[in-house]
Design a protein around this motif. Structure first.
Motif, short mmCIF file in Angstrom:
data_model
loop_
_atom_site.label_atom_id
_atom_site.label_comp_id
_atom_site.label_asym_id
_atom_site.label_seq_id
_atom_site.Cartn_x
_atom_site.Cartn_y
_atom_site.Cartn_z
N UNK A 114 0.86 -1.18 0.00
CA UNK A 114 0.00 0.00 0.00
C UNK A 114 0.89 1.23 0.00
N UNK A 115 0.70 2.08 -1.01
CA UNK A 115 1.52 3.28 -1.24
C UNK A 115 2.97 2.88 -1.43
N UNK A 116 3.88 3.22 -0.56
CA UNK A 116 5.26 2.77 -0.69
C UNK A 116 5.97 3.22 -1.94
N UNK A 117 6.67 2.30 -2.61
CA UNK A 117 7.50 2.64 -3.77
C UNK A 117 6.71 2.91 -5.04
N UNK A 118 5.41 2.78 -4.99
CA UNK A 118 4.61 3.00 -6.19
C UNK A 118 3.92 4.35 -6.11
N UNK A 119 3.53 4.88 -7.26
CA UNK A 119 2.81 6.15 -7.30
C UNK A 119 1.30 5.92 -7.33
N UNK A 120 0.86 4.70 -7.19
CA UNK A 120 -0.57 4.42 -7.10
C UNK A 120 -0.90 3.93 -5.70
N UNK A 121 -2.16 3.71 -5.43
CA UNK A 121 -2.59 3.39 -4.07
C UNK A 121 -2.06 2.05 -3.59
N UNK A 122 -2.10 1.04 -4.44
CA UNK A 122 -1.58 -0.26 -4.03
C UNK A 122 -0.89 -0.94 -5.21
N UNK A 123 -0.06 -1.91 -4.88
CA UNK A 123 0.57 -2.70 -5.93
C UNK A 123 0.70 -4.14 -5.44
N UNK A 124 0.73 -5.05 -6.39
CA UNK A 124 0.94 -6.46 -6.13
C UNK A 124 2.37 -6.75 -6.56
N UNK A 125 3.19 -7.33 -5.66
CA UNK A 125 4.63 -7.44 -5.90
C UNK A 125 5.16 -8.85 -5.69
#
Length: 185
Positions: free
Chosen positions: A46-57
């Protein structure tokens, strides 16, 4: 005697190459060690290294520098859905975050030092909540740096990390807080 820029660049490049060789050639490298450190992680960020709200990593351990220090790389895909505000439709944003993580710790508790790069793809996104309106470019990229705490126990991974993001068009770094929930295997 003053050094030329090209000499300084070559000197710094040489130092970086030597550092990488030392890290890679240290004992217990390339993913297999005697401890029970999990090599693969799959998680929501959630947030973190991405510029969108969430990412799957997906994250992979690529080197065990010592029993207490692990080098990981990660990549994923982030998504921020389209939405409507007062009848105006805004399109979605898709982000591909990547990062290099250095985990320092043992057993279940780790300090995570991370550096990342993300690419964001947008189509027709305008933020009208600010004056003048902010029109997001079709492609944007950002660099990020984080320092956090990771807890890993029986395959469950939880991490909290403050992160600083700097988009290519921004003059200063944004502050964000990353939250990771996932599983190691």
């Amino acid at each position: 005697m003053q050094l030329k820029k090209s000499q300084i660049y070559r000197s710094n490049k040489f130092k970086l190459i030597v550092a990488i060789i030392l890290i890679i050639s240290s004992r217990k490298t390339f993913c297999q060690s005697e401890d029970n450190f999990k090599k693969d992680l799959f998680y929501y960020d959630l947030l973190g290294h991405t510029q969108s709200i969430f990412s799957l990593n997906y994250e992979r351990n690529v080197a065990n520098i010592s029993n207490y220090t692990h080098l990981n790389i990660r990549t994923g895909i982030g998504f921020e859905g389209g939405y409507k505000v007062e009848g105006e439709k805004y399109n979605s944003r898709k982000t591909i975050p990547t990062a290099v993580n250095l985990l320092i710790g043992k057993k279940h508790h780790f300090i995570n030092l991370s550096a990342g790069y993300s690419m964001t793809f947008t189509k027709g996104l305008i933020d009208e909540s600010v004056t003048p309106n902010r029109v997001f470019p079709r492609f944007d990229s950002a660099i990020s740096f984080g320092l956090g705490y990771r807890f890993m126990y029986e395959g469950v991974v939880v991490e909290v990390y403050p992160v600083r993001l700097k988009s290519k068009d921004d003059e200063k770094y944004e502050k964000s807080l990353g939250l990771i929930f996932g599983f190691a295997f």
